[in-house]
Write a protein that holds these residues in place. Structure first.
Motif, PDB file in Angstrom:
ATOM      1  N   LEU A  34     -34.199 105.509 -10.475  1.00 29.92           N
ATOM      2  CA  LEU A  34     -34.919 104.806 -11.535  1.00 29.92           C
ATOM      3  C   LEU A  34     -36.292 104.373 -11.040  1.00 29.92           C
ATOM      4  CD1 LEU A  34     -31.768 103.523 -11.171  1.00 29.92           C
ATOM      5  CD2 LEU A  34     -32.338 102.660 -13.438  1.00 29.92           C
ATOM      6  N   TRP A  35     -37.163 104.177 -11.990  1.00 30.02           N
ATOM      7  CA  TRP A  35     -38.463 103.562 -11.719  1.00 30.02           C
ATOM      8  C   TRP A  35     -38.576 102.298 -12.562  1.00 30.02           C
ATOM      9  CZ3 TRP A  35     -42.046 104.839  -8.092  1.00 30.02           C
ATOM     10  CH2 TRP A  35     -41.933 106.106  -7.488  1.00 30.02           C
ATOM     11  N   TYR A  36     -39.075 101.247 -11.912  1.00 34.70           N
ATOM     12  CA  TYR A  36     -39.312  99.983 -12.584  1.00 34.70           C
ATOM     13  C   TYR A  36     -40.782  99.622 -12.412  1.00 34.70           C
ATOM     14  CZ  TYR A  36     -34.368  98.852 -13.233  1.00 34.70           C
ATOM     15  OH  TYR A  36     -33.073  98.846 -13.643  1.00 34.70           O
ATOM     16  N   LYS A  37     -41.304  98.896 -13.392  1.00 36.65           N
ATOM     17  CA  LYS A  37     -42.676  98.409 -13.357  1.00 36.65           C
ATOM     18  C   LYS A  37     -42.626  96.881 -13.358  1.00 36.65           C
ATOM     19  CE  LYS A  37     -45.166  98.786 -17.175  1.00 36.65           C
ATOM     20  NZ  LYS A  37     -46.032  99.403 -18.225  1.00 36.65           N
ATOM     21  N   LYS A  38     -43.506  96.275 -12.560  1.00 41.52           N
ATOM     22  CA  LYS A  38     -43.494  94.814 -12.493  1.00 41.52           C
ATOM     23  C   LYS A  38     -44.912  94.268 -12.591  1.00 41.52           C
ATOM     24  CE  LYS A  38     -41.718  90.891  -9.818  1.00 41.52           C
ATOM     25  NZ  LYS A  38     -42.909  90.054 -10.015  1.00 41.52           N
ATOM     26  N   TYR A  39     -45.104  93.392 -13.588  1.00 37.13           N
ATOM     27  CA  TYR A  39     -46.356  92.639 -13.710  1.00 37.13           C
ATOM     28  C   TYR A  39     -46.172  91.300 -12.994  1.00 37.13           C
ATOM     29  CZ  TYR A  39     -47.668  95.896 -17.461  1.00 37.13           C
ATOM     30  OH  TYR A  39     -47.980  97.023 -18.197  1.00 37.13           O
ATOM     31  N   PRO A  40     -47.275  90.684 -12.547  1.00 35.73           N
ATOM     32  CA  PRO A  40     -47.170  89.367 -11.911  1.00 35.73           C
ATOM     33  C   PRO A  40     -46.464  88.362 -12.816  1.00 35.73           C
ATOM     34  CG  PRO A  40     -49.367  90.259 -11.634  1.00 35.73           C
ATOM     35  CD  PRO A  40     -48.661  91.176 -12.580  1.00 35.73           C
ATOM     36  N   ALA A  41     -45.660  87.526 -12.240  1.00 36.31           N
ATOM     37  CA  ALA A  41     -44.948  86.442 -12.940  1.00 36.31           C
ATOM     38  C   ALA A  41     -43.923  86.959 -13.953  1.00 36.31           C
ATOM     39  CB  ALA A  41     -45.923  85.487 -13.631  1.00 36.31           C
ATOM     40  N   GLU A  42     -43.577  88.237 -13.870  1.00 34.81           N
ATOM     41  CA  GLU A  42     -42.519  88.771 -14.723  1.00 34.81           C
ATOM     42  C   GLU A  42     -41.500  89.499 -13.857  1.00 34.81           C
ATOM     43  OE1 GLU A  42     -45.356  89.774 -18.595  1.00 34.81           O
ATOM     44  OE2 GLU A  42     -43.906  91.234 -17.855  1.00 34.81           O
ATOM     45  N   GLY A  43     -40.302  89.689 -14.408  1.00 39.06           N
ATOM     46  CA  GLY A  43     -39.314  90.480 -13.701  1.00 39.06           C
ATOM     47  C   GLY A  43     -39.610  91.967 -13.867  1.00 39.06           C
ATOM     48  N   PRO A  44     -39.010  92.812 -13.001  1.00 34.21           N
ATOM     49  CA  PRO A  44     -39.190  94.256 -13.144  1.00 34.21           C
ATOM     50  C   PRO A  44     -38.670  94.751 -14.497  1.00 34.21           C
ATOM     51  CG  PRO A  44     -38.196  93.715 -11.025  1.00 34.21           C
ATOM     52  CD  PRO A  44     -38.164  92.468 -11.849  1.00 34.21           C
ATOM     53  N   THR A  45     -39.373  95.718 -15.061  1.00 32.80           N
ATOM     54  CA  THR A  45     -38.994  96.309 -16.340  1.00 32.80           C
ATOM     55  C   THR A  45     -38.630  97.773 -16.128  1.00 32.80           C
ATOM     56  OG1 THR A  45     -40.548  94.855 -17.495  1.00 32.80           O
ATOM     57  CG2 THR A  45     -39.756  96.770 -18.708  1.00 32.80           C
ATOM     58  N   PHE A  46     -37.478  98.166 -16.643  1.00 25.85           N
ATOM     59  CA  PHE A  46     -37.027  99.553 -16.508  1.00 25.85           C
ATOM     60  C   PHE A  46     -38.006 100.497 -17.209  1.00 25.85           C
ATOM     61  CE2 PHE A  46     -34.485 103.200 -16.244  1.00 25.85           C
ATOM     62  CZ  PHE A  46     -34.364 103.773 -17.513  1.00 25.85           C
TER      63      PHE A  46
ATOM     64  N   SER B  93     -29.004  91.920 -15.659  1.00 26.53           N
ATOM     65  CA  SER B  93     -27.742  92.172 -16.348  1.00 26.53           C
ATOM     66  C   SER B  93     -27.643  93.644 -16.722  1.00 26.53           C
ATOM     67  CB  SER B  93     -27.610  91.278 -17.580  1.00 26.53           C
ATOM     68  OG  SER B  93     -28.514  91.664 -18.600  1.00 26.53           O
ATOM     69  N   SER B  94     -26.411  94.076 -16.933  1.00 30.65           N
ATOM     70  CA  SER B  94     -26.152  95.471 -17.282  1.00 30.65           C
ATOM     71  C   SER B  94     -24.772  95.553 -17.923  1.00 30.65           C
ATOM     72  CB  SER B  94     -26.223  96.358 -16.040  1.00 30.65           C
ATOM     73  OG  SER B  94     -25.345  95.884 -15.030  1.00 30.65           O
ATOM     74  N   SER B 104     -26.094 102.202 -14.934  1.00 29.90           N
ATOM     75  CA  SER B 104     -26.615 101.504 -16.096  1.00 29.90           C
ATOM     76  C   SER B 104     -27.884 100.774 -15.679  1.00 29.90           C
ATOM     77  CB  SER B 104     -25.568 100.508 -16.592  1.00 29.90           C
ATOM     78  OG  SER B 104     -26.093  99.659 -17.574  1.00 29.90           O
ATOM     79  N   PRO B 105     -29.031 101.054 -16.347  1.00 29.09           N
ATOM     80  CA  PRO B 105     -30.271 100.376 -15.940  1.00 29.09           C
ATOM     81  C   PRO B 105     -30.123  98.860 -15.970  1.00 29.09           C
ATOM     82  CG  PRO B 105     -30.756 102.139 -17.473  1.00 29.09           C
ATOM     83  CD  PRO B 105     -29.274 101.995 -17.450  1.00 29.09           C
ATOM     84  N   LEU B 106     -30.664  98.220 -14.962  1.00 21.91           N
ATOM     85  CA  LEU B 106     -30.658  96.769 -14.913  1.00 21.91           C
ATOM     86  C   LEU B 106     -31.786  96.206 -15.763  1.00 21.91           C
ATOM     87  CD1 LEU B 106     -30.154  96.144 -11.081  1.00 21.91           C
ATOM     88  CD2 LEU B 106     -28.424  96.098 -12.879  1.00 21.91           C
TER      89      LEU B 106
END
Lengths: 110, 117
Positions: A34-46, B93-94, B104-106
Motif C-alpha cells: 500500500l501507499w499512504y500520503k500524510k500531510y502535517p498534523a494529519e494521520g496517513p491517508t490510504f 481501524s479496519s 484491509s487498508p487501515l
C-alpha cells in the motif's frame, strides 16, 4: 532490520511532470502493498494498494507498479499537482501487521 | 461518515508517569491497531485488537498495554514513561475478514502527540 525501505528521503518535481516514488522490501512473505500520503498534523491517508498477484494497479493519476522478482514497488503520479506535496509512506503486509517505510517527502512546485 | 477519532490531540507528561490515549474507530470497523511514529520515521506497529483481544503485538515492551471495548473503541496505556516514548501515536481501524485484517487498508486518525519531559 528494515523490511520496507524508502531510500529517497525527499523528491522535488515541477507541476505537471511525473513523480516517481520508490520502495524496496526484503520479506518475500509480503503479499499486499500500500501507499499512504500524510500531510502535517494529519494521520496517513490510504492512497492505493496492490496485491502480489498483480504487477500494476491504477487509480486516476496514481499508478503503483510491483516487481516481485526485484522486491521493488513504485508509485507514479501523473501529472503532479502542488496539492500532492506531502510525505508518502510505502507499507507492506503478509501474515502480519502493516510494516511501513520511513517515508519520502514529495514537493511539487508550481 | 465518522472517521477515526483520537483524544487528546496533544499531551505533555513527565518521565515515570502513566498515560492513556483513546481511539474511536471509523463507523463500521471492528479492528483497531496502534502505531508509534517517532520524528523522521515511519509508523511502527504496537499492537492490534479485535473482539476485545490483543491479536498481534509488535516489538514493544510490556509497559505498552491496550484495551478494546464492546463498542470497538480502544485505549493505549503506557506506564513508566521514558523520554524515548515521545512520539506521535496513531490509531488505525479496519475490518476483520476471514481470520485477519491484514489485507484491509487501515484508516488512521490524526494522532496524539505525546511529549515526555
Amino acid at each position: 532490520d528494515q523490511q520496507v525501505k524508502q531510500n529517497s528521503p525527499s523528491l522535488s518535481v515541477q507541476e505537471g511532470r511525473i513523480s516517481i516514488l520508490n520502495c524496496d522490501y526484503t520479506n518475500s512473505m509480503f503479499d499486499y502493498f500500500l501507499w499512504y500520503k500524510k500531510y502535517p498534523a494529519e494521520g496517513p491517508t490510504f492512497l492505493i494498494s496492490i496485491s502480489s498477484i498483480k504487477d500494476k494497479n491504477e487509480d486516476g493519476r496514481f499508478t503503483v507498479f510491483l516487481n516481485k522478482s526485484a522486491k521493488h514497488l513504485s508509485l507514479h503520479i501523473v501529472p503532479s499537482q502542488p496539492g500532492d506535496s506531502a510525505v508518502y509512506f510505502c507499507a507492506a503486509s503478509g501474515e502480519s501487521a502493516l510494516i511501513f517505510g520511513k517515508g519520502t517527502t514529495l514537493s511539487v512546485s508550481s | 461518515d465518522a472517521g477515526v477519532t483520537q483524544s487528546p490531540t496533544h499531551l505533555i507528561k513527565t518521565r515515570g508517569q502513566q498515560v492513556t490515549l483513546r481511539c474511536s474507530p471509523k463507523s463500521g470497523h471492528d479492528t483497531v491497531s496502534w502505531y508509534q511514529q517517532a520524528l523522521g520515521q515511519g509508523p511502527q506497529f504496537i499492537f492490534q485488537y479485535y473482539e476485545e483481544e490483543e491479536r498481534q503485538r509488535g516489538n514493544f515492551p510490556d509497559r505498552f498495554s491496550g484495551h478494546q471495548f464492546p463498542n470497538y473503541s480502544s485505549e493505549l496505556n503506557v506506564n513508566a514513561l521514558l523520554l524515548g516514548d515521545s512520539a506521535l501515536y496513531l490509531c488505525a481501524s479496519s475490518l476483520w475478514f476471514r481470520g485477519s485484517s491484514y489485507n484491509s487498508p487501515l484508516h488512521f486518525g490524526n494522532g496524539t502527540r505525546l511529549t515526555v519531559t
